[in-house]
Design a protein around this motif. Structure first.
Motif, PDB file in Angstrom:
ATOM      1  N   SER A   1      61.849  70.362 107.264  1.00 47.76           N
ATOM      2  CA  SER A   1      62.524  69.227 107.899  1.00 47.76           C
ATOM      3  C   SER A   1      61.616  68.050 108.234  1.00 47.76           C
ATOM      4  O   SER A   1      62.108  66.964 108.562  1.00 47.76           O
ATOM      5  N   HIS A   2      60.305  68.230 108.166  1.00 47.89           N
ATOM      6  CA  HIS A   2      59.412  67.148 108.602  1.00 47.89           C
ATOM      7  C   HIS A   2      58.051  67.284 107.929  1.00 47.89           C
ATOM      8  O   HIS A   2      57.487  68.374 107.859  1.00 47.89           O
ATOM      9  N   ILE A   3      57.535  66.172 107.436  1.00 50.14           N
ATOM     10  CA  ILE A   3      56.175  66.116 106.904  1.00 50.14           C
ATOM     11  C   ILE A   3      55.589  64.764 107.290  1.00 50.14           C
ATOM     12  O   ILE A   3      56.289  63.741 107.255  1.00 50.14           O
ATOM     13  N   SER A   4      54.313  64.758 107.695  1.00 49.14           N
ATOM     14  CA  SER A   4      53.660  63.499 108.058  1.00 49.14           C
ATOM     15  C   SER A   4      52.225  63.499 107.554  1.00 49.14           C
ATOM     16  O   SER A   4      51.556  64.538 107.539  1.00 49.14           O
ATOM     17  N   ARG A   5      51.760  62.343 107.141  1.00 54.07           N
ATOM     18  CA  ARG A   5      50.382  62.174 106.687  1.00 54.07           C
ATOM     19  C   ARG A   5      49.561  61.724 107.882  1.00 54.07           C
ATOM     20  O   ARG A   5      49.736  60.625 108.396  1.00 54.07           O
ATOM     21  N   GLN A   6      48.648  62.576 108.332  1.00 50.20           N
ATOM     22  CA  GLN A   6      47.889  62.296 109.547  1.00 50.20           C
ATOM     23  C   GLN A   6      46.553  61.597 109.279  1.00 50.20           C
ATOM     24  O   GLN A   6      46.028  60.921 110.152  1.00 50.20           O
ATOM     25  N   ARG A   7      45.981  61.789 108.113  1.00 52.06           N
ATOM     26  CA  ARG A   7      44.797  61.030 107.687  1.00 52.06           C
ATOM     27  C   ARG A   7      44.922  60.789 106.198  1.00 52.06           C
ATOM     28  O   ARG A   7      45.248  61.705 105.432  1.00 52.06           O
ATOM     29  N   ASP A   8      44.620  59.586 105.800  1.00 49.31           N
ATOM     30  CA  ASP A   8      44.725  59.197 104.397  1.00 49.31           C
ATOM     31  C   ASP A   8      43.343  58.840 103.859  1.00 49.31           C
ATOM     32  O   ASP A   8      42.375  58.712 104.615  1.00 49.31           O
ATOM     33  N   HIS A   9      43.248  58.692 102.552  1.00 49.52           N
ATOM     34  CA  HIS A   9      42.040  58.218 101.874  1.00 49.52           C
ATOM     35  C   HIS A   9      40.814  59.072 102.180  1.00 49.52           C
ATOM     36  O   HIS A   9      39.706  58.557 102.355  1.00 49.52           O
ATOM     37  N   LEU A  10      41.008  60.384 102.238  1.00 49.23           N
ATOM     38  CA  LEU A  10      39.881  61.309 102.287  1.00 49.23           C
ATOM     39  C   LEU A  10      39.484  61.636 100.844  1.00 49.23           C
ATOM     40  O   LEU A  10      40.323  61.702  99.952  1.00 49.23           O
TER      41      LEU A  10
ATOM     42  N   LEU B   1      46.038  75.508 103.777  1.00 49.87           N
ATOM     43  CA  LEU B   1      46.933  75.332 104.926  1.00 49.87           C
ATOM     44  C   LEU B   1      46.622  76.337 106.021  1.00 49.87           C
ATOM     45  O   LEU B   1      46.046  77.398 105.775  1.00 49.87           O
ATOM     46  N   VAL B   2      47.030  75.969 107.242  1.00 52.66           N
ATOM     47  CA  VAL B   2      46.911  76.860 108.395  1.00 52.66           C
ATOM     48  C   VAL B   2      48.059  76.546 109.345  1.00 52.66           C
ATOM     49  O   VAL B   2      48.451  75.385 109.501  1.00 52.66           O
ATOM     50  N   PHE B   3      48.618  77.592 109.971  1.00 47.31           N
ATOM     51  CA  PHE B   3      49.735  77.415 110.900  1.00 47.31           C
ATOM     52  C   PHE B   3      49.236  77.378 112.342  1.00 47.31           C
ATOM     53  O   PHE B   3      48.384  78.187 112.737  1.00 47.31           O
ATOM     54  N   ASP B   4      49.796  76.462 113.134  1.00 46.16           N
ATOM     55  CA  ASP B   4      49.475  76.421 114.555  1.00 46.16           C
ATOM     56  C   ASP B   4      50.438  77.303 115.340  1.00 46.16           C
ATOM     57  O   ASP B   4      51.339  77.936 114.776  1.00 46.16           O
ATOM     58  N   ARG B   5      50.246  77.363 116.650  1.00 41.86           N
ATOM     59  CA  ARG B   5      51.064  78.247 117.494  1.00 41.86           C
ATOM     60  C   ARG B   5      52.523  77.823 117.512  1.00 41.86           C
ATOM     61  O   ARG B   5      53.410  78.645 117.773  1.00 41.86           O
ATOM     62  N   GLN B   6      52.784  76.570 117.250  1.00 43.58           N
ATOM     63  CA  GLN B   6      54.159  76.075 117.244  1.00 43.58           C
ATOM     64  C   GLN B   6      54.882  76.411 115.941  1.00 43.58           C
ATOM     65  O   GLN B   6      56.085  76.169 115.822  1.00 43.58           O
ATOM     66  N   GLY B   7      54.158  76.939 114.964  1.00 34.91           N
ATOM     67  CA  GLY B   7      54.779  77.301 113.693  1.00 34.91           C
ATOM     68  C   GLY B   7      54.776  76.199 112.657  1.00 34.91           C
ATOM     69  O   GLY B   7      55.420  76.328 111.612  1.00 34.91           O
ATOM     70  N   GLY B   8      54.056  75.113 112.926  1.00 32.42           N
ATOM     71  CA  GLY B   8      53.891  74.057 111.937  1.00 32.42           C
ATOM     72  C   GLY B   8      52.611  74.260 111.159  1.00 32.42           C
ATOM     73  O   GLY B   8      51.695  74.970 111.602  1.00 32.42           O
ATOM     74  N   MET B   9      52.527  73.635 110.003  1.00 29.43           N
ATOM     75  CA  MET B   9      51.353  73.819 109.149  1.00 29.43           C
ATOM     76  C   MET B   9      50.558  72.532 108.999  1.00 29.43           C
ATOM     77  O   MET B   9      51.109  71.456 108.776  1.00 29.43           O
ATOM     78  N   TRP B  10      49.258  72.663 109.169  1.00 31.38           N
ATOM     79  CA  TRP B  10      48.324  71.640 108.735  1.00 31.38           C
ATOM     80  C   TRP B  10      47.937  71.971 107.299  1.00 31.38           C
ATOM     81  O   TRP B  10      47.636  73.121 106.989  1.00 31.38           O
ATOM     82  N   PHE B  11      47.950  70.974 106.425  1.00 32.48           N
ATOM     83  CA  PHE B  11      47.491  71.245 105.066  1.00 32.48           C
ATOM     84  C   PHE B  11      46.734  70.056 104.493  1.00 32.48           C
ATOM     85  O   PHE B  11      46.947  68.910 104.894  1.00 32.48           O
ATOM     86  N   THR B  12      45.845  70.369 103.576  1.00 27.74           N
ATOM     87  CA  THR B  12      45.069  69.343 102.899  1.00 27.74           C
ATOM     88  C   THR B  12      45.656  69.060 101.524  1.00 27.74           C
ATOM     89  O   THR B  12      46.196  69.942 100.866  1.00 27.74           O
ATOM     90  N   ASP B  13      45.541  67.815 101.121  1.00 27.33           N
ATOM     91  CA  ASP B  13      45.801  67.415  99.736  1.00 27.33           C
ATOM     92  C   ASP B  13      44.454  66.995  99.171  1.00 27.33           C
ATOM     93  O   ASP B  13      43.828  66.037  99.642  1.00 27.33           O
ATOM     94  N   HIS B  14      43.999  67.723  98.162  1.00 29.63           N
ATOM     95  CA  HIS B  14      42.660  67.548  97.604  1.00 29.63           C
ATOM     96  C   HIS B  14      42.541  66.276  96.770  1.00 29.63           C
ATOM     97  O   HIS B  14      41.434  65.834  96.466  1.00 29.63           O
TER      98      HIS B  14
ATOM     99  N   TYR C   1      58.278  70.903  99.896  1.00 29.85           N
ATOM    100  CA  TYR C   1      57.855  69.503  99.903  1.00 29.85           C
ATOM    101  C   TYR C   1      57.185  69.155  98.584  1.00 29.85           C
ATOM    102  O   TYR C   1      56.373  69.927  98.066  1.00 29.85           O
ATOM    103  N   GLU C   2      57.512  67.983  98.082  1.00 29.75           N
ATOM    104  CA  GLU C   2      56.813  67.418  96.930  1.00 29.75           C
ATOM    105  C   GLU C   2      56.295  66.016  97.221  1.00 29.75           C
ATOM    106  O   GLU C   2      55.522  65.474  96.428  1.00 29.75           O
ATOM    107  N   ALA C   3      56.716  65.428  98.337  1.00 33.59           N
ATOM    108  CA  ALA C   3      56.346  64.051  98.651  1.00 33.59           C
ATOM    109  C   ALA C   3      56.316  63.855 100.156  1.00 33.59           C
ATOM    110  O   ALA C   3      56.855  64.664 100.924  1.00 33.59           O
ATOM    111  N   CYS C   4      55.669  62.785 100.579  1.00 32.98           N
ATOM    112  CA  CYS C   4      55.650  62.368 101.982  1.00 32.98           C
ATOM    113  C   CYS C   4      55.843  60.860 102.020  1.00 32.98           C
ATOM    114  O   CYS C   4      55.101  60.111 101.368  1.00 32.98           O
TER     115      CYS C   4
END
Length: 303
Positions: free
Chosen positions: A158-167, A124-137, A110-113
């Motif tokens: 195959s999928h990337i989503s921004r879950q919180r913005d403007h941190l 980053l950290v992986f959940d039990r489903q095998g997806g990753m939560w990651f921060t953009d500093h 991934y380079e963009a969302c």
């Protein structure tokens, strides 16, 4: 706390992974590489990543996933200490990379969302489903700061989503033992955030005007970096200026464990009882090992 020097001579180490064979894989942000450290301290370069490899974790397929900030720091020498400086004018953004330990192949996932370039992926950290939560500093500019965010992505690209913005400056990220909460440490605010997870990969609505729940702000002038979670739920965050590890209880109480480096950047747990802890002391380029008073949370994937 007694600490043992495992190895030194790193170029700003970060992102440690405690491997099943007893070795540690870590990133060297200034060195732009992924390095394996054997228990006797011997170092082997696994791959030259380019950019600025920051966080690293083993994914569900046994590969190493890397949050690469794209070279978002200039490097300053302050009395022999390596200190991250301003963002260079050449910086265009970062990425999520995958390194296959078996084949030695490095790929960019991934380079963009949603058509917007990732700025400076950090941890980053992986959940039990095998997806990753990651921060953009985010990063600094001469005109001000580009804010960061909290993302969720699938390991297959195959999928990337921004879950919180403007941190402001999200850095370390981790999951609670029940995976109902994702924690993120904000460097510049010295604040530990908690975000409630509605379903895998999706955060619940924010509480009022705040993006998440505040666990605690540290007093005075301190910074927070990357983190690991204990089996009992405490969140252990590497601490800058007040060098060491600050353990946050979800109730907001804290305890501090000093390490002889102003810029401690990360901690990882491992060993048979999960009480071995490795800490990256980055301004001095060292990796330390200690016995933690409580067991760490075993991550979902290893290799």
């Amino acid at each position: 706390m007694d600490i043992e020097l495992v190895a030194e001579g790193f170029e700003f180490p970060e992102g440690p992974i405690a491997m099943a064979d007893g070795s540690i894989i870590l990133t060297e942000i200034k060195g732009r590489r992924l390095t394996r450290v054997s228990p006797d301290g011997a170092k082997t370069t696994l791959v030259e990543t380019g950019g600025g490899p920051n966080g690293a974790a083993i994914g569900p397929d046994g590969a190493v996933y890397i949050t690469n900030n794209g070279g978002s720091f200039e490097w300053l020498d302050n009395a022999g200490l390596t200190i991250p400086g301003p963002t260079p004018a050449s910086h265009v953004g970062g990425s999520i990379q995958r390194f296959d330990l078996a084949t030695g192949k490095l790929t960019t996932l991934y380079e963009a969302c949603d058509g917007r370039r990732l700025i400076g992926p950090n941890d980053l950290v992986f959940d039990r489903q095998g997806g990753m939560w990651f921060t953009d500093h985010g990063c600094g500019t001469p005109e001000g700061r580009k804010f960061g965010g909290l993302y969720y992505a699938k390991a297959d690209g195959s999928h990337i989503s921004r879950q919180r913005d403007h941190l402001i400056a999200p850095n370390g990220v981790g999951l609670s033992p029940d995976e109902k909460t994702v924690y993120a440490a904000d460097t510049q605010l010295a604040r530990l955030w908690a975000f409630d997870i509605a379903e895998p990969g999706v955060l619940g609505p924010p509480p009022g005007f705040a993006p998440g729940r505040v666990i605690r702000n540290l007093d005075g002038f301190q910074y927070l970096d990357s983190l690991a979670v204990e089996a009992g739920g405490k969140v252990c965050v590497a601490t800058i200026i007040n060098g060491g590890i600050t353990a946050f209880d979800p109730d907001g109480s804290i305890e501090h464990f000093a390490v002889p480096d102003l810029v401690c950047t990360n901690i990882v747990f491992g060993g048979a009882d999960m009480r071995d802890a490795w800490i990256t002391a980055s301004s001095t380029g060292k990796l330390y090992k200690t016995r933690w008073p409580r067991p760490g949370l075993r991550l979902n994937f290893n290799a």
